[in-house]
Design an enzyme around this catalytic site. Sequence first.
Site, PDB file in Angstrom:
ATOM      1  N   CYS A 169       0.879  -1.165   0.000  1.00  0.00           N
ATOM      2  CA  CYS A 169       0.000   0.000   0.000  1.00  0.00           C
ATOM      3  C   CYS A 169       0.912   1.209   0.000  1.00  0.00           C
ATOM      4  O   CYS A 169       1.543   1.512   1.014  1.00  0.00           O
ATOM      5  CB  CYS A 169      -0.921   0.017   1.222  1.00  0.00           C
ATOM      6  N   CYS A 180      -0.622   4.315   2.463  1.00  0.00           N
ATOM      7  CA  CYS A 180      -0.730   4.177   3.923  1.00  0.00           C
ATOM      8  C   CYS A 180      -0.477   2.725   4.306  1.00  0.00           C
ATOM      9  O   CYS A 180       0.638   2.248   4.210  1.00  0.00           O
ATOM     10  CB  CYS A 180      -2.084   4.675   4.429  1.00  0.00           C
ATOM     11  N   SER A 181      -1.518   1.999   4.718  1.00  0.00           N
ATOM     12  CA  SER A 181      -1.318   0.597   5.096  1.00  0.00           C
ATOM     13  C   SER A 181      -2.588  -0.217   4.890  1.00  0.00           C
ATOM     14  O   SER A 181      -2.962  -1.021   5.740  1.00  0.00           O
ATOM     15  CB  SER A 181      -0.860   0.497   6.556  1.00  0.00           C
ATOM     16  N   CYS A 182      -3.289   0.016   3.778  1.00  0.00           N
ATOM     17  CA  CYS A 182      -4.505  -0.741   3.478  1.00  0.00           C
ATOM     18  C   CYS A 182      -4.160  -2.235   3.422  1.00  0.00           C
ATOM     19  O   CYS A 182      -3.197  -2.627   2.762  1.00  0.00           O
ATOM     20  CB  CYS A 182      -5.104  -0.275   2.161  1.00  0.00           C
TER      21      CYS A 182
END
Length: 204
Positions: free
Chosen positions: A108, A111-113
């Site tokens: 991602c 961000c941190s999906c």
Amino acid sequence: MPHDSSDHPHALLPPDPALRVKALETILTRKGLIDPAALDEIIDTYQNRIGPKNGARVVARAWADPAFRSELLRDANPLLAELGYYGRQGEHMVVVENTDQTHNMVVCTLCSCYPWPLLGIPPGWYKSDAYRARAVREPRKVLAEFGVTLPETTAVRVWDSTAEVRYLVLPQRPKGTEGLSEEELAALVTRDSMIGTGLPKVAP
């Protein structure tokens, strides 16, 4: 400005992410905004009961059931909903399959999906700036650092997970596993193999 002052609470938080989280947890607990017991229950649920065991079960079934595998690759969402592996952070899933020709890897970049219902809480490295940048620029080097060395004939495809679409890698089934049950197959599936930064365990 207040945020630039060393007296501001934000400036007093430790630099290490884990310590920062603990400090924030302490502050919120003291203010009565969170219940530590409830927080521990949520973390335990995502770490141990939800994922990555759920994802491993899906992969094992795909290895054992060609019809399930075909449908999973065509449209994963109805199958995952039926299995109960759906909901917040698990909407709009796409499953991509590793083959001798193509190795898939998920990142991602913004961000941190991450597919929480299938894989649990994302590892720290998945959220790091280094991984998010380098996975796109030099995926083979990143894979090598994870211990995955691929033949030059195998292409590496990087998928950018977003809030709209999240990805699960269907790793290649290890050789010599023809007689194993789905439960035994699931035990060979690693979290990293479903992100694409690792491979399944070798059959015993």
